[in-house]
Design an enzyme around this catalytic site. Structure first.
Site, short mmCIF file in Angstrom:
data_model
loop_
_atom_site.label_atom_id
_atom_site.label_comp_id
_atom_site.label_asym_id
_atom_site.label_seq_id
_atom_site.Cartn_x
_atom_site.Cartn_y
_atom_site.Cartn_z
NE ARG A 22 -1.15 6.56 5.46
CZ ARG A 22 -2.27 7.16 5.09
NH1 ARG A 22 -2.24 8.21 4.30
NH2 ARG A 22 -3.44 6.72 5.53
CG ASP A 23 -3.96 10.04 7.38
OD1 ASP A 23 -3.74 10.93 6.56
OD2 ASP A 23 -5.11 9.64 7.66
CG HIS B 77 -9.15 13.01 8.93
ND1 HIS B 77 -7.86 13.48 8.90
CD2 HIS B 77 -9.12 11.80 8.32
CE1 HIS B 77 -7.08 12.60 8.29
NE2 HIS B 77 -7.82 11.57 7.93
CG HIS C 131 -9.15 6.81 8.54
ND1 HIS C 131 -7.83 6.40 8.57
CD2 HIS C 131 -9.10 8.09 8.10
CE1 HIS C 131 -7.04 7.38 8.16
NE2 HIS C 131 -7.79 8.41 7.86
CG ASN D 191 -5.87 10.76 11.07
OD1 ASN D 191 -4.93 11.32 10.53
ND2 ASN D 191 -6.54 9.79 10.49
CB CYS E 110 -5.95 13.61 2.35
SG CYS E 110 -5.62 13.24 0.61
N1 COA Z 1 7.17 4.10 -5.31
C1 COA Z 1 8.15 4.87 -5.82
N2 COA Z 1 8.04 5.62 -6.91
C2 COA Z 1 6.87 5.60 -7.54
C3 COA Z 1 5.81 4.83 -7.08
C4 COA Z 1 5.99 4.06 -5.93
N3 COA Z 1 5.01 3.33 -5.40
N4 COA Z 1 4.77 5.00 -7.91
C5 COA Z 1 5.15 5.86 -8.87
N5 COA Z 1 6.45 6.22 -8.63
C6 COA Z 1 7.24 7.16 -9.40
C7 COA Z 1 7.48 6.71 -10.80
O1 COA Z 1 8.63 5.93 -10.85
C8 COA Z 1 7.65 8.01 -11.52
O2 COA Z 1 8.95 8.52 -11.29
P1 COA Z 1 9.74 9.29 -12.45
O3 COA Z 1 8.98 10.56 -12.67
O4 COA Z 1 11.08 9.51 -11.83
O5 COA Z 1 9.72 8.37 -13.62
C9 COA Z 1 6.67 8.93 -10.81
O6 COA Z 1 6.50 8.35 -9.51
C10 COA Z 1 5.35 9.03 -11.50
O7 COA Z 1 4.85 7.74 -11.71
P2 COA Z 1 3.55 7.38 -12.57
O8 COA Z 1 3.46 5.91 -12.70
O9 COA Z 1 3.49 8.23 -13.79
O10 COA Z 1 2.41 7.71 -11.59
P3 COA Z 1 1.63 9.03 -11.33
O11 COA Z 1 2.36 10.27 -11.61
O12 COA Z 1 0.30 8.82 -11.96
O13 COA Z 1 1.54 8.92 -9.74
C11 COA Z 1 0.90 7.92 -7.65
C12 COA Z 1 0.63 8.08 -9.12
C13 COA Z 1 -0.42 7.80 -6.96
C14 COA Z 1 1.72 6.67 -7.47
C15 COA Z 1 1.73 9.09 -7.07
O14 COA Z 1 1.13 10.32 -7.40
C16 COA Z 1 1.81 9.00 -5.56
O15 COA Z 1 2.57 8.20 -5.01
N6 COA Z 1 1.06 9.86 -4.87
C17 COA Z 1 0.94 9.88 -3.42
C18 COA Z 1 -0.44 9.46 -3.02
C19 COA Z 1 -0.58 9.56 -1.54
O16 COA Z 1 0.26 9.12 -0.77
N7 COA Z 1 -1.68 10.21 -1.09
C20 COA Z 1 -1.93 10.41 0.28
C21 COA Z 1 -2.36 9.19 0.97
S1 COA Z 1 -3.94 8.60 0.53
ZN ZN Z 2 -6.97 10.00 6.71
#
Ligand code: COA
Ligand code: ZN
Length: 326
Positions: free
Chosen positions: A21-22, A216, A214, A256, A247
């Site tokens: 994942r990370d 890095h 955790h 990490n 990240c």
């Molecule tokens: N699974 C699948 N799709 C998801 C989702 C999830 N858990 N959460 C949001 N989405 C989709 C929505 O359906 C939407 O899709 P669309 O544009 O086709 O309608 C889009 O993502 C945006 O959703 P929204 O609710 O407006 O959220 P956002 O844009 O504010 O996004 C996050 C918020 C955090 C959910 C998103 O940016 C994300 O998943 N980021 C990754 C964070 C991450 O993994 N960081 C590293 C690890 S810490």
């Molecule tokens: Zn990390």
């Protein structure tokens, strides 16, 4: 705790793999789903206590994790190993529970700026959203861990005061009902004295709570921080095989601490990690081919401490010349 963290005396230490994942989330090259499943299975065979298999996030934000359902459904599950998944919101939690995650790892940041950059919410909004996810998980009987990013500093804000970190832990444990907390050093800003103090404070306050550290290795302090945490009584660490990761929403982030380096070092020091280092290395050896570049972890190249290398081809001639001089 013990005044000699470098003498493990058989103490059990739980190593939790976060590489799938990370690690993989930051890789540009999509790792095919069957290869991801094979990697997780190899990590299971190598003896990791917990594996953060994938994340149920937006596939637009993190395309590498778009196969989360299939990976979590098709891995082989060994008894006793916890297969967890990172989820950012209710939608992610529903997907993860449906795919039979053993534990949900929720994430928020101790830093306001990083929380906004990574999750597009204020910390207060995150807390409200996480509480909703935790309620859903409770209803489904799935335990919740919260990873608190930037617990040792934020690349945009600088110091994150320990009191503030402890206050978030209190709300997450006592108000929200999380069963475990991971203090994350998202960009390698932690240093051993700080780690010792925060780990001690946490364990004094919540001695029964599952605490994970955790780290890095961004500034080369990863293993030193692991030893400092061990000395303060910690027994759970996240690590990523090959030392991959970082990240995507934290400037200057890098991998990490490497699982094989931590397992190798702790085994030499007499800790019981349950990890079979040669088996783990066999899994690490597959990574460069799958992600298209070398891994930062050193042991794949150097071998274990007593993996010996052949003598130079002209060794006997060197000896003969040396002996002729005496
Ligand atoms: N699974 C699948 N799709 C998801 C989702 C999830 N858990 N959460 C949001 N989405 C989709 C929505 O359906 C939407 O899709 P669309 O544009 O086709 O309608 C889009 O993502 C945006 O959703 P929204 O609710 O407006 O959220 P956002 O844009 O504010 O996004 C996050 C918020 C955090 C959910 C998103 O940016 C994300 O998943 N980021 C990754 C964070 C991450 O993994 N960081 C590293 C690890 S810490
Ligand atoms: Zn990390």
């Amino acid at each position: 705790m013990t005044a000699r963290p470098w003498h493990g005396e058989g103490r059990r230490v739980y190593l939790q793999e976060v590489g799938t994942r990370d690690g993989l989330q930051g890789e540009a090259q999509f790792v095919p789903t069957p290869d991801k499943i094979a990697l997780v299975d190899a990590l299971t065979d190598a003896g990791l206590a917990k594996i953060e298999v994938t994340s149920f996030v937006s596939p637009k934000a993190i395309p590498q994790m778009r196969d989360a359902e299939q990976v979590l459904r098709e891995i082989r599950r060994a008894p006793g190993v916890v297969y967890s998944a990172l989820v950012p919101n209710v939608r992610g939690a529903e997907r993860a529970i449906d795919a039979r995650a053993d534990e949900l790892n929720l994430v928020m940041s101790a830093s306001e700026s990083h929380n906004l950059a990574n999750l597009r919410m204020t910390r207060e909004q995150s807390f409200t959203a996480l509480a909703e996810v935790a309620a859903l998980a409770r209803g489904a009987g799935v335990p919740v861990n919260v990873s608190l990013s930037c617990s040792f500093g934020c690349p945009m804000e600088g110091e994150v005061p320990a009191d503030e970190v402890m206050a978030w832990c209190e709300r997450l444990l006592e108000t929200m009902g999380a069963h475990g907390i991971t203090l994350c050093d998202t960009t390698g800003m932690a240093w051993p004295g700080q780690v010792h103090a925060l780990t001690t404070a946490f364990r004094e306050r919540w001695p029964q709570t599952e605490l994970t550290l955790h780290f890095h290795n961004t500034r080369g302090m990863g293993l030193a921080n692991v030893l400092a945490a061990l000395d303060a009584g910690a027994d759970r660490f996240d690590a990523s095989f090959g030392g991959i990761g970082g990240c995507p929403y934290a400037p200057g982030a890098s991998g990490n601490v490497s699982t094989e380096e931590v397992a190798h070092a702790l085994e030499l020091m007499g800790y019981d990690t349950g990890v079979d280092v040669p088996r783990l290395l066999a899994a690490v050896a597959k990574l460069p081919g799958l992600i298209g570049h070398d891994v930062p972890g050193q042991i794949l190249r150097a071998g274990r401490r007593l993996d010996l290398h052949p003598l130079p081809a002209d060794f006997e001639a060197i000896r003969a010349r040396a002996e002729a001089r005496t």
